[in-house]
Design a protein around this motif. Structure first.
Motif, PDB file in Angstrom:
ATOM      1  N   GLU A 170       0.835  -1.218   0.000  1.00  0.00           N
ATOM      2  CA  GLU A 170       0.000   0.000   0.000  1.00  0.00           C
ATOM      3  C   GLU A 170       0.860   1.256   0.000  1.00  0.00           C
ATOM      4  O   GLU A 170       0.551   2.231  -0.688  1.00  0.00           O
ATOM      5  CB  GLU A 170      -0.883   0.029   1.250  1.00  0.00           C
ATOM      6  CG  GLU A 170      -2.232  -0.621   1.042  1.00  0.00           C
ATOM      7  CD  GLU A 170      -2.987  -0.706   2.357  1.00  0.00           C
ATOM      8  OE1 GLU A 170      -3.002   0.290   3.106  1.00  0.00           O
ATOM      9  OE2 GLU A 170      -3.526  -1.791   2.647  1.00  0.00           O
ATOM     10  N   LEU A 171       1.940   1.228   0.778  1.00  0.00           N
ATOM     11  CA  LEU A 171       2.817   2.401   0.839  1.00  0.00           C
ATOM     12  C   LEU A 171       3.479   2.651  -0.527  1.00  0.00           C
ATOM     13  O   LEU A 171       3.523   3.789  -1.010  1.00  0.00           O
ATOM     14  CB  LEU A 171       3.878   2.221   1.932  1.00  0.00           C
ATOM     15  CG  LEU A 171       4.846   3.382   2.131  1.00  0.00           C
ATOM     16  CD1 LEU A 171       4.100   4.672   2.504  1.00  0.00           C
ATOM     17  CD2 LEU A 171       5.877   3.060   3.212  1.00  0.00           C
ATOM     18  N   VAL A 172       3.959   1.588  -1.145  1.00  0.00           N
ATOM     19  CA  VAL A 172       4.592   1.767  -2.463  1.00  0.00           C
ATOM     20  C   VAL A 172       3.556   2.279  -3.476  1.00  0.00           C
ATOM     21  O   VAL A 172       3.858   3.124  -4.320  1.00  0.00           O
ATOM     22  CB  VAL A 172       5.273   0.466  -2.941  1.00  0.00           C
ATOM     23  CG1 VAL A 172       5.849   0.643  -4.342  1.00  0.00           C
ATOM     24  CG2 VAL A 172       6.387   0.057  -1.963  1.00  0.00           C
ATOM     25  N   GLU A 173       2.319   1.793  -3.360  1.00  0.00           N
ATOM     26  CA  GLU A 173       1.263   2.294  -4.257  1.00  0.00           C
ATOM     27  C   GLU A 173       1.077   3.800  -4.086  1.00  0.00           C
ATOM     28  O   GLU A 173       0.856   4.526  -5.069  1.00  0.00           O
ATOM     29  CB  GLU A 173      -0.061   1.555  -3.968  1.00  0.00           C
ATOM     30  CG  GLU A 173      -0.070   0.144  -4.546  1.00  0.00           C
ATOM     31  CD  GLU A 173      -1.261  -0.696  -4.089  1.00  0.00           C
ATOM     32  OE1 GLU A 173      -1.460  -1.782  -4.665  1.00  0.00           O
ATOM     33  OE2 GLU A 173      -1.977  -0.276  -3.143  1.00  0.00           O
ATOM     34  N   GLN A 174       1.148   4.267  -2.847  1.00  0.00           N
ATOM     35  CA  GLN A 174       1.050   5.712  -2.587  1.00  0.00           C
ATOM     36  C   GLN A 174       2.185   6.468  -3.267  1.00  0.00           C
ATOM     37  O   GLN A 174       1.980   7.516  -3.864  1.00  0.00           O
ATOM     38  CB  GLN A 174       1.153   5.965  -1.073  1.00  0.00           C
ATOM     39  CG  GLN A 174      -0.079   5.600  -0.289  1.00  0.00           C
ATOM     40  CD  GLN A 174      -1.140   6.687  -0.412  1.00  0.00           C
ATOM     41  OE1 GLN A 174      -0.855   7.854  -0.133  1.00  0.00           O
ATOM     42  NE2 GLN A 174      -2.307   6.322  -0.867  1.00  0.00           N
ATOM     43  N   VAL A 175       3.389   5.925  -3.119  1.00  0.00           N
ATOM     44  CA  VAL A 175       4.557   6.587  -3.712  1.00  0.00           C
ATOM     45  C   VAL A 175       4.394   6.672  -5.231  1.00  0.00           C
ATOM     46  O   VAL A 175       4.679   7.706  -5.852  1.00  0.00           O
ATOM     47  CB  VAL A 175       5.857   5.834  -3.350  1.00  0.00           C
ATOM     48  CG1 VAL A 175       7.067   6.447  -4.050  1.00  0.00           C
ATOM     49  CG2 VAL A 175       6.066   5.830  -1.835  1.00  0.00           C
TER      50      VAL A 175
END
Ligand SMILES: [Zn+2]
Length: 361
Positions: free
Chosen positions: A161-166
């Motif tokens: 999820e964090l990488v998707e945000q980035v």
């Protein structure tokens, strides 16, 4: 300018002090949350109406952290006080100017930790840090880029999820991702999916391996596709892996003072033998400060302790900065420009007299 009380005292030596102050530095392993000066922690607590219950100095009793867990909880307190774009701009600016450019840092790749700021949307973090970095560059010439650290104490799904945000909020200044917090609570294999997503999205990859076995370094290289390793001190326990990392020029971003306090790079006796072993093995080692005020250090002091402990002087220390230029994530044109700035500064850096030879007996 805040006065740093160094947690690793060194003998007074004006020649070494002049040398390490003048040396150019390229910073690849410094965490934003770990860079906040004690006075700023107090200001932010006041601004947000938070009772710390202790002075900022007490909060940062470097050298007395019982274990990594206790240190990480201090990090959580500081992270929770950085909330709006102005806060992020301020701590970024201070870390890059008083904590960076004032020590000769020409380029820094700042580790951000969005999970360390509960409830703060990633775009808010980005807005603040980019504004702080722009002002710092305008005022001092320091160049900053960013990487986003996954908290390895959380799940693999949270990392995705964090990488998707980035990826969803892609900006040129964010070059890649990292992996930090307690290695014992998050083996690297848990994050393969997040790292694959980052790779597909053109993000560079690094990860911490501080306390883990050499096999974790193998996972970083082979499964997470890391192009560098943060710390990685245990690589030298495995001669075959060491030979491979020498051959592939895998960079290791070492942090002398913080790792000595955490006893990751040896026995915690200030000898920094592990870092010397890595350099002697031919590994591509870089030097940085990790979480400077929290460990009573700064970029100059990390070089100073190596000069005292290992007898390293200008040329040897400058080689570590050249390594950092090679290891940084700028493109080749920008790397060449950075290297030129480094060499110009090395050329005017005074050398200190050689360390006294130890008695061979
Ligand atoms: Zn670190």
């Amino acid at each position: 300018m805040t006065l740093t009380v160094h947690s690793t005292p060194t003998p007074a030596d004006p020649a070494i002090d002049a040398m390490v102050a003048a040396l150019p530095k390229v910073s690849l392993h410094c965490h934003l949350i770990g860079s906040v000066a004690p006075g700023t922690v107090l200001d932010l607590a006041r601004k947000h109406g938070v009772q710390l219950g202790r002075s900022a100095e007490e909060l940062y009793e470097h050298g007395s952290y019982e274990d990594l867990g206790e240190f990480l909880r201090v990090l959580d307190v500081v992270g929770s006080l950085i909330r709006d774009p102005d806060d992020f701009a301020r701590v970024t600016y201070e870390s890059l100017t008083a904590g960076g450019a004032a020590h000769g840092v020409l380029h820094r790749e700042v580790h951000l930790s969005p999970p360390g700021h509960p409830g703060v949307p990633y775009p808010t973090i980005l807005e603040g840090v980019l504004a702080g970095a722009r002002d710092a560059e305008a005022d001092t010439g320091i160049q900053a880029r960013f990487l986003v650290g996954i908290c390895r104490e959380r799940s693999g799904a949270a990392a995705v999820e964090l990488v998707e945000q980035v990826v969803a909020h892609r900006v040129d200044e964010v070059l890649g991702i990292g992996l930090d917090y307690a290695e014992v609570n998050g083996p690297p294999g848990r994050f393969v999916e997040a790292y694959r997503l980052a790779a597909r999205s053109g993000l560079r990859r690094t990860a911490h391996s501080e306390s883990g076995p050499p096999d974790h370094v193998r996972v970083l290289l082979d499964e997470l596709g890391c192009s560098r390793v943060d710390h990685g001190y245990h690589v030298v326990d495995d001669p075959e892996l060491t030979a491979r990392c020498v051959e592939e020029r895998v960079p290791f971003t070492c942090t002398p003072v913080s790792s000595d306090i955490g006893r990751y790079s040896g026995s915690g006796d200030g000898s920094h033998r592990r870092i010397a072993e890595m350099v002697d093995a031919g590994l591509l080692v870089t030097i940085d400060s990790d979480d400077p005020p929290m460990f009573g250090t700064d970029p100059t002091h990390d070089h100073r302790v190596l000069a005292h402990a290992l007898g390293w002087r200008r040329d040897r220390l400058a080689d570590l900065t050249r390594n950092a230029v090679e290891a940084c994530w700028l493109d080749d044109t920008d790397k060449a420009a950075l290297l030129a700035r480094v060499e110009a500064q090395v050329a005017v850096t005074p050398d200190a007299p050689p360390a006294p030879q130890e008695d061979p007996a």
